[in-house]
Design a protein around this motif. Structure first.
Motif, PDB file in Angstrom:
ATOM      1  N   SER A  74       0.829  -1.203   0.000  1.00  0.00           N
ATOM      2  CA  SER A  74       0.000   0.000   0.000  1.00  0.00           C
ATOM      3  C   SER A  74       0.868   1.258   0.000  1.00  0.00           C
ATOM      4  O   SER A  74       0.539   2.242  -0.671  1.00  0.00           O
ATOM      5  CB  SER A  74      -0.955   0.012   1.191  1.00  0.00           C
ATOM      6  N   TYR A  75       1.981   1.229   0.713  1.00  0.00           N
ATOM      7  CA  TYR A  75       2.882   2.380   0.702  1.00  0.00           C
ATOM      8  C   TYR A  75       3.502   2.557  -0.679  1.00  0.00           C
ATOM      9  O   TYR A  75       3.644   3.672  -1.176  1.00  0.00           O
ATOM     10  CB  TYR A  75       3.949   2.232   1.771  1.00  0.00           C
ATOM     11  N   SER A  77       2.126   1.711  -3.485  1.00  0.00           N
ATOM     12  CA  SER A  77       1.073   2.231  -4.350  1.00  0.00           C
ATOM     13  C   SER A  77       0.888   3.732  -4.160  1.00  0.00           C
ATOM     14  O   SER A  77       0.693   4.467  -5.137  1.00  0.00           O
ATOM     15  CB  SER A  77      -0.247   1.519  -4.067  1.00  0.00           C
ATOM     16  N   SER A  78       0.954   4.207  -2.919  1.00  0.00           N
ATOM     17  CA  SER A  78       0.819   5.652  -2.689  1.00  0.00           C
ATOM     18  C   SER A  78       2.018   6.405  -3.258  1.00  0.00           C
ATOM     19  O   SER A  78       1.864   7.510  -3.774  1.00  0.00           O
ATOM     20  CB  SER A  78       0.636   5.952  -1.201  1.00  0.00           C
ATOM     21  N   ARG A  81       1.440   6.707  -6.959  1.00  0.00           N
ATOM     22  CA  ARG A  81       0.418   7.720  -7.234  1.00  0.00           C
ATOM     23  C   ARG A  81       1.013   9.121  -7.158  1.00  0.00           C
ATOM     24  O   ARG A  81       0.756   9.975  -8.000  1.00  0.00           O
ATOM     25  CB  ARG A  81      -0.730   7.578  -6.251  1.00  0.00           C
ATOM     26  N   ALA A  82       1.833   9.356  -6.143  1.00  0.00           N
ATOM     27  CA  ALA A  82       2.463  10.670  -6.005  1.00  0.00           C
ATOM     28  C   ALA A  82       3.422  10.942  -7.156  1.00  0.00           C
ATOM     29  O   ALA A  82       3.473  12.049  -7.686  1.00  0.00           O
ATOM     30  CB  ALA A  82       3.203  10.763  -4.668  1.00  0.00           C
ATOM     31  N   ASP A 128       7.331  13.470   3.937  1.00  0.00           N
ATOM     32  CA  ASP A 128       6.555  13.782   2.749  1.00  0.00           C
ATOM     33  C   ASP A 128       6.218  15.256   2.825  1.00  0.00           C
ATOM     34  O   ASP A 128       5.716  15.734   3.838  1.00  0.00           O
ATOM     35  CB  ASP A 128       5.256  12.971   2.697  1.00  0.00           C
ATOM     36  N   GLU A 139       2.660  15.999  -3.979  1.00  0.00           N
ATOM     37  CA  GLU A 139       3.417  15.387  -2.895  1.00  0.00           C
ATOM     38  C   GLU A 139       4.849  15.121  -3.337  1.00  0.00           C
ATOM     39  O   GLU A 139       5.084  14.543  -4.396  1.00  0.00           O
ATOM     40  CB  GLU A 139       2.762  14.065  -2.477  1.00  0.00           C
ATOM     41  N   ASP A 168      -4.436  14.960   6.706  1.00  0.00           N
ATOM     42  CA  ASP A 168      -3.735  14.045   5.817  1.00  0.00           C
ATOM     43  C   ASP A 168      -4.007  14.466   4.378  1.00  0.00           C
ATOM     44  O   ASP A 168      -5.056  14.168   3.824  1.00  0.00           O
ATOM     45  CB  ASP A 168      -4.202  12.610   6.068  1.00  0.00           C
ATOM     46  N   SER A 170      -2.422  13.414   1.768  1.00  0.00           N
ATOM     47  CA  SER A 170      -2.054  12.392   0.795  1.00  0.00           C
ATOM     48  C   SER A 170      -3.264  11.884   0.016  1.00  0.00           C
ATOM     49  O   SER A 170      -3.128  11.441  -1.114  1.00  0.00           O
ATOM     50  CB  SER A 170      -1.335  11.231   1.469  1.00  0.00           C
ATOM     51  N   LYS A 171      -4.449  11.984   0.601  1.00  0.00           N
ATOM     52  CA  LYS A 171      -5.633  11.533  -0.137  1.00  0.00           C
ATOM     53  C   LYS A 171      -6.071  12.552  -1.184  1.00  0.00           C
ATOM     54  O   LYS A 171      -6.905  12.244  -2.027  1.00  0.00           O
ATOM     55  CB  LYS A 171      -6.779  11.225   0.823  1.00  0.00           C
TER      56      LYS A 171
END
Length: 178
Positions: A74-75, A77-78, A81-82, A128, A139, A168, A170-171
């Motif tokens: 999951s990290y 994947s984030s 995305r960034a 971040d 980000e 947060d 990041s979303k």
């Protein structure tokens, strides 16, 4: 006055290291399951209490390995995305330049909102940095402490104070806030 720049190549290396970590954990998980199935018939012969202890230990280790793999995935994947939104950042002469997927933008430091979030993953601190410009959040992921310190020093030299992010962000990366 000094300057600071960041390129997505640095974070791409982090994505590949997390990918390798996920593969190693997956291989270890497969090996662990095979060993458990080989030992299971002999554990059944041990009897009630020892069998229950064996199954509890197996369950705890399996849950730990699966959660470690899911967290890393999951990290990763984030991070992807960034990195899909921001390719580079440069701060020079009170001007911030964003190289994004939609083009290159230049803005004065007073036109952007910048905040940071501290990440602690496996005893390593990383930062971040979130940059909000024209309703979009970008980000800068995976900054090491020395890179983050250099950025903070450059921004401080230009009279810009950066605080921890209140929420947060990041979303909201690459999503316009309307």
């Amino acid at each position: 006055m000094g300057g600071w720049s960041w390129s997505s190549d640095v974070a791409e290396r982090a994505v590949s290291s997390y990918s390798s970590f996920v593969v190693v954990i997956a291989l270890f998980l497969i090996l662990y399951v095979v060993v458990v199935f080989v030992l299971l018939p002999s554990a059944v012969g041990l009897g009630g209490t020892r069998l229950i202890v064996f199954l509890v230990i197996v369950s705890v280790v399996l849950a730990y390995l699966i959660s470690l793999m899911a967290l890393s995935y999951s990290y990763m994947s984030s991070l992807r995305r960034a990195l899909g939104c921001l390719r580079g950042v440069e701060v020079r002469d009170r001007v911030l330049t964003l190289n994004t997927i939609n083009g290159t933008y230049t803005a004065g430091l007073d036109e952007v909102f910048i905040c940071y979030k501290v990440l602690r993953f496996m005893r390593v601190s990383q930062y971040d940095v979130f940059i909000k410009y024209r309703g979009f959040v970008y980000e800068v992921p995976e900054l090491r402490p020395e890179d983050f310190g250099a950025l903070m020093q450059v921004l401080r030299d230009y009279g810009v104070e950066v605080n921890k992010c209140a929420d947060d962000l990041s979303k909201y990366v690459c999503v316009g806030s309307k």
